[in-house]
Design an enzyme around this catalytic site. Sequence first.
Site, PDB file in Angstrom:
ATOM      1  N   GLU A   1      97.272 -65.588 -18.026  1.00 36.17           N
ATOM      2  CA  GLU A   1      97.892 -66.758 -18.513  1.00 36.17           C
ATOM      3  C   GLU A   1      97.047 -67.565 -19.596  1.00 36.17           C
ATOM      4  O   GLU A   1      97.474 -68.707 -19.742  1.00 36.17           O
ATOM      5  CB  GLU A   1      98.323 -67.784 -17.273  1.00 36.17           C
ATOM      6  CG  GLU A   1      96.906 -68.643 -16.684  1.00 36.17           C
ATOM      7  CD  GLU A   1      96.009 -67.685 -15.609  1.00 36.17           C
ATOM      8  OE1 GLU A   1      95.213 -68.450 -15.144  1.00 36.17           O
ATOM      9  OE2 GLU A   1      96.181 -66.509 -15.818  1.00 36.17           O
TER      10      GLU A   1
ATOM     11  N   ASP B   1      95.443 -72.605 -21.096  1.00 39.36           N
ATOM     12  CA  ASP B   1      95.753 -72.151 -20.102  1.00 39.36           C
ATOM     13  C   ASP B   1      97.055 -72.789 -19.125  1.00 39.36           C
ATOM     14  O   ASP B   1      96.873 -74.170 -19.266  1.00 39.36           O
ATOM     15  CB  ASP B   1      94.205 -72.120 -18.984  1.00 39.36           C
ATOM     16  CG  ASP B   1      94.351 -71.275 -17.954  1.00 39.36           C
ATOM     17  OD1 ASP B   1      94.138 -70.138 -18.218  1.00 39.36           O
ATOM     18  OD2 ASP B   1      94.676 -71.533 -16.959  1.00 39.36           O
ATOM     19  N   ILE B   2      97.547 -71.988 -18.573  1.00 41.67           N
ATOM     20  CA  ILE B   2      98.747 -72.535 -17.719  1.00 41.67           C
ATOM     21  C   ILE B   2      98.093 -73.236 -16.342  1.00 41.67           C
ATOM     22  O   ILE B   2      97.518 -72.299 -15.759  1.00 41.67           O
ATOM     23  CB  ILE B   2     100.050 -71.511 -17.310  1.00 41.67           C
ATOM     24  CG1 ILE B   2     100.505 -70.991 -18.760  1.00 41.67           C
ATOM     25  CG2 ILE B   2     100.782 -71.918 -16.544  1.00 41.67           C
ATOM     26  CD1 ILE B   2     101.291 -69.722 -18.727  1.00 41.67           C
TER      27      ILE B   2
END
Length: 554
Positions: A474, A431-432
Site C-alpha cells: 500500500e 502509505d494508506i
Amino acid sequence: MRPHFSRRAVQRLAAALWLACACGHALADERRVLVLYSLGADSSSGWQRLVHKGLYDELERSSQGATPAIFEERFDANRVGEDKSQEGMAPYLATKYADVKFDAIVTENFVAARFLSSHPELFAGVPRHYVNHGREQWQPRDGMAYEVSSDFERAIGVIPLVAPHVQHIAIVGDKTTRGQLWLERIRSVMPRFPSIRFEVWDDGSVQELRQRAARLDRSSAIFMLASLRGEGNARLQPRELALQIAAATRAPLFTHSESLVMPGVVGGYVVSGEAVGRMMARLLLGQPAMTSQVQGYYFDYPTARQAGLRELPQDAVILNRPHNVWELYRWQIVTAGALIVFEGLLITALVLSLRSRRRAMSELAAERSSLEDRILQRTLELLQANRKLEQLATTDPLTGIANRRKMTEQIAQELERARRFHHPLSLLMIDIDHFKRINDTYGHEVGDQAIIQTATLLTASLRAVDMVARFGGEEFVLLMPETHIAVAVHAAERLRERAAELRVRTELGAEVELTISIGVAAARTPDTPSSLLVRSDKALYRAKKEGRNRVVQF
C-alpha cells in the site's frame, strides 16, 4: 537573473579545472574541439544516438592524422524544454573550460546553435561551426552555418514510386514553429502530385490521431514528421507517437527523419542522423563539410515487405534485414527444402506433361512466397512482444502506474539533473493508513480497490514533470522535480485532504473511509536514490507514530 552556485558546485568546478590543468601538457600537441549537443543523452533520443554513432564511426575510419581531443556537453532539451536546458550553461562552460584552449566548437541542432550564437563572449576567437537542422534559414551572429534542410519533394515523391496504389496521403505534424514551417514547405510541393489527395493532421490528441489512422486502408499512406504530441500531462516523443500510430493503422508510414525508421515505419527519403554525425566529424578534423550527402533513401526491411513495397530504389539503405536465417528459422528452411525436393521429384516424373510441370513450378513459387511472409510476420510479432515485455517490467500490474524499478531509475536521473542545474528536488513517501485492518475486515478485493483509488488520486494530481509509482503493498512514492520542500509539503497536505474524501464500497454496500500518511524529504547534493528514500521513509514512520493521517517533513 544571475545563476546561483552552491559551495559544493564551486568545488566540483574547481576539481574539473585542476584536472584540465593536469592534462594540459598531454593535450598540448592535440587538436581540441568542443561539441555541444541539443537533445541530451543518447538513451533519451534516437536522433542523438544516430548522430553520436556516425561521428565516432567517421573518426575511427579517418586516416587524416591523429583523432582530436573531443570535449562533449549536452543540453537536455528533450526533457526540460529548449529554454530551461540553457539556464546556467554559460557560466558552467566558462568556468569548466577556463584553461582549455579549443581549436574549434561544433554545435548539433538548433538549441545548442542558438545558445552559442547568443554568447559571443564564450571562447572568444575560437572558430565556430553551427550544424543546424532544427530551424530553416537561421543564421548565427558569427561562425560558419551548415543548414540541413529536408527535401520534401523527394520525401513525398518516393511514396507513389514504391507504392503506386496510394491515392491519399495524411501528413502528421504539430503546432510548433518548426512543425508549421515544415508543413508550409510540404504544401508548396503538393501541386506537383495532382493524382494524390493530401490531408494535414496537425491538431488533436494522440487518441484522435489513432482513430483517424485506424480508418485508413492500403490505398492511403501516412507521412510522419518528427512531431510532438501531449498525452495527459506528458509530452509524447516522435518515436513513441509513430509507434502508436503504426499499431493503429493498415496504411504504410513514411517519414523524413532516420530516427523514425524502425519496425512499424516504412522509411523513405530521410535526413540521416549518422550522416550528420559524419559531417560533424569532418568539421572536427578540420575538413570541409558536405551537407549535400546527409539525405538518402532508408527503409525498414520487415515493414516494407509487409506493406508490399517491392521496387525500392537501388541505392536505398535497408535496415533490420534478417541475419543468420539458418539459426533463426532452421526447421522452416528444412521444411521448405523438403518441399522443394518433393516438388523437384514431381516435376521430373511429370516432365512429359508441360501443363503439369508448369503447375508444379507455380505451386512451388507460391509456397516459397508464403514461407517468406510467415517468417517476416513472426519477426514483427517478436519485436512487438519485446516492446510489451519492456513495458511490463516497469509497470505495476494492479494500478497501471510505474513500479519500484522504474521509480528508482527515475530518482537517479532526477538527482543527477538537480545537481547539474542546481534545481530543488522533493520526494513524498505515501502509505494508506490501517491497510491491514481494511484487508482483514473487508477482504483483499476491497484492499485492492483502496490501492487503485489512491493511485488514481495521485496520478490525477501530477504535473507534467512529476512521477508517481507503487513502491510495494500500500506504499507509493511521488517524485517532484524542481520543487522546494515547502511547496512539496503544501502539495502533500492537499493530497492528504483529498484522500480523506475517498470511499471504497464493499459488496454489502458499506463505505470504507481512507486516510493516508505522507513523509516528505528534499534532495541534498551528495544524495543517492537510497539515501533520499530512507529520509522520506523516516518522515513517514514519524507520521505513522504520531497518529497517522498527517504530513511530516524530514
